[in-house]
Write an enzyme that holds these catalytic residues in place. Structure first.
Site, PDB file in Angstrom:
ATOM      1  N   LYS A   1      53.509  41.740 -63.640  1.00 41.92           N
ATOM      2  CA  LYS A   1      52.853  41.115 -62.493  1.00 41.92           C
ATOM      3  C   LYS A   1      53.141  39.609 -62.456  1.00 41.92           C
ATOM      4  O   LYS A   1      53.255  39.021 -61.375  1.00 41.92           O
ATOM      5  CB  LYS A   1      51.348  41.373 -62.539  1.00 41.92           C
ATOM      6  CG  LYS A   1      50.990  42.845 -62.324  1.00 41.92           C
ATOM      7  CD  LYS A   1      51.476  43.358 -60.980  1.00 41.92           C
ATOM      8  CE  LYS A   1      51.012  44.765 -60.670  1.00 41.92           C
ATOM      9  NZ  LYS A   1      51.462  45.258 -59.348  1.00 41.92           N
TER      10      LYS A   1
ATOM     11  N   TYR B   1      51.091  45.412 -68.970  1.00 42.14           N
ATOM     12  CA  TYR B   1      50.967  45.315 -67.515  1.00 42.14           C
ATOM     13  C   TYR B   1      51.191  43.914 -66.952  1.00 42.14           C
ATOM     14  O   TYR B   1      51.976  43.715 -66.021  1.00 42.14           O
ATOM     15  CB  TYR B   1      49.567  45.807 -67.144  1.00 42.14           C
ATOM     16  CG  TYR B   1      49.186  45.716 -65.692  1.00 42.14           C
ATOM     17  CD1 TYR B   1      49.755  46.560 -64.747  1.00 42.14           C
ATOM     18  CD2 TYR B   1      48.203  44.818 -65.262  1.00 42.14           C
ATOM     19  CE1 TYR B   1      49.376  46.504 -63.410  1.00 42.14           C
ATOM     20  CE2 TYR B   1      47.821  44.753 -63.936  1.00 42.14           C
ATOM     21  CZ  TYR B   1      48.406  45.602 -63.010  1.00 42.14           C
ATOM     22  OH  TYR B   1      48.030  45.536 -61.691  1.00 42.14           O
TER      23      TYR B   1
END
Length: 361
Positions: A212, A208
């Site tokens: 980001k 993840y």
């Protein structure tokens, strides 16, 4: 010596007073994000933070378009969002089912919104769609690593590309011959929802956090490039874009939501150890903090104290929101990281020493 102590104390008191006023936005009272009557697009708007943002902006007078995949969820969310509208008789609300992982779909939804908006592009576009699948790196299938990048990086990137190409077209409105006045249109805003995981590596977020982190870098780069177009518009008001364009990156921490419950199903125990004691916010709390930051003309906007500290310690070349607060806080946080960093690494090492760890076969 006593006189020197007196003046040192006075200077310190004055510094603290100015710092307090700066933190409280005393010097930036103007609202730089007035959405009343504006058309706002929010992807991932049927639940979680996106729904909270849409409802809050509706309460401030915005016409809101939400984008998600599930039409049933869209319909339910639209009723919830519209119920908070400031001017129910004049405000408009719309939902679009689209898969924002596709560049074609991003172009389509902007075309549909422009038509729905009377031929005018939206004023504000918020790339909020995303999801987290926390797991250790080598335990994560390559397909999942790819899909996490698709929804958490490429979805926002496709939307940014299509939106900016739409917004930066030369003006076509008639003007007085020979006039050199710059049109006074309100700036347009492109906003990216990132994550505080872009500030520090945390074991268990390998699928993840890289996406980001890439979004933060994209926002920094777009902010730099948009100066080119905004500058051209100021010098060539009859040939430049209709309005200046601003980019912002909002980086919340943990949000209490259905998405968090899903994350916890795959979250490794060591990740839970590292996150123990971290603040958790509701979707409405994050939305309120994000919009306050935008109204104060913030660029890299965090939503709670831990995020503020992480941001201050890793600003690098990113623009400052408040030069005084950010500078002083960065000094403090950089000293604190001398202790926090080893502590976090020690916790991961200790977990591996005391527990059975799955190894690749």
């Amino acid at each position: 010596m006593a006189l020197g102590l007196y003046w040192a104390t006075a200077c310190l008191a004055a510094f603290i007073a100015v710092l307090t006023l700066d933190i409280s936005r005393f010097f930036t009272r103007k609202n730089h994000f007035d959405v009343d009557g504006k058309t706002v697009v929010i992807t991932g708007g049927s639940q979680g933070l996106g729904r909270g943002l849409a409802r809050l902006l509706a309460s401030k007078g915005a016409n809101v378009v939400i984008v998600a995949r599930d039409q049933r969820k869209i319909d339910v969310a639209l009723k919830y969002i519209a119920s908070a509208g400031r001017s129910p008789q004049s405000q408009r609300f719309h939902g679009i089912s689209a898969d924002v992982r596709s560049p074609v779909e991003n172009a389509r939804l902007l075309e549909e919104i422009t038509e729905w908006n009377g031929g005018q592009p939206p004023d504000i576009v918020w790339a909020n769609a995303g999801s987290s699948h926390p797991a250790l790196f080598i335990d994560t299938p390559l397909e999942t690593l790819r899909s996490q990048m698709d929804i958490n990086y490429w979805a926002a990137t496709y939307l940014a590309h299509a939106t900016l190409k739409l917004w930066l077209k030369p003006t076509t409105s008639p003007s007085k011959s020979g006039s050199s006045d710059v049109p006074t249109a309100s700036p347009r805003h492109f906003i990216i929802t990132g994550s505080s995981t872009c500030f520090v590596g945390v074991a268990g977020y390998a699928p993840y956090s890289p996406a980001k982190s890439a979004l933060r870098s994209l926002a920094d780069t777009l902010r730099s490039e948009l100066n080119l177009y905004n500058g051209f518009r100021r010098a060539n008001p009859q040939r430049g874009p209709v309005a200046d364009v601003k980019v912002h990156c909002v980086v919340p921490g943990t949000i209490q939501s259905a998405g968090l419950e899903q994350e916890n199903l795959s979250k490794h125990p060591v990740t839970r150890v590292l996150e123990e004691g971290d603040p958790v916010q509701t979707e409405d709390e994050v939305a309120a903090a994000a919009v306050r930051g935008l109204e104060s003309d913030g660029y890299l906007i965090t939503t709670q104290w831990l995020g503020h500290a992480m941001r201050a310690g890793t600003l690098g070349g990113s623009p400052r929101n408040n030069w005084l607060f950010d500078t002083v806080f960065a000094w403090v946080v950089n000293v604190a990281w001398l202790f926090i960093g080893p502590d976090m690494e020690g916790k991961v090492f200790k977990y591996g020493r005391l527990n059975e760890v799955k190894l690749p076969s």
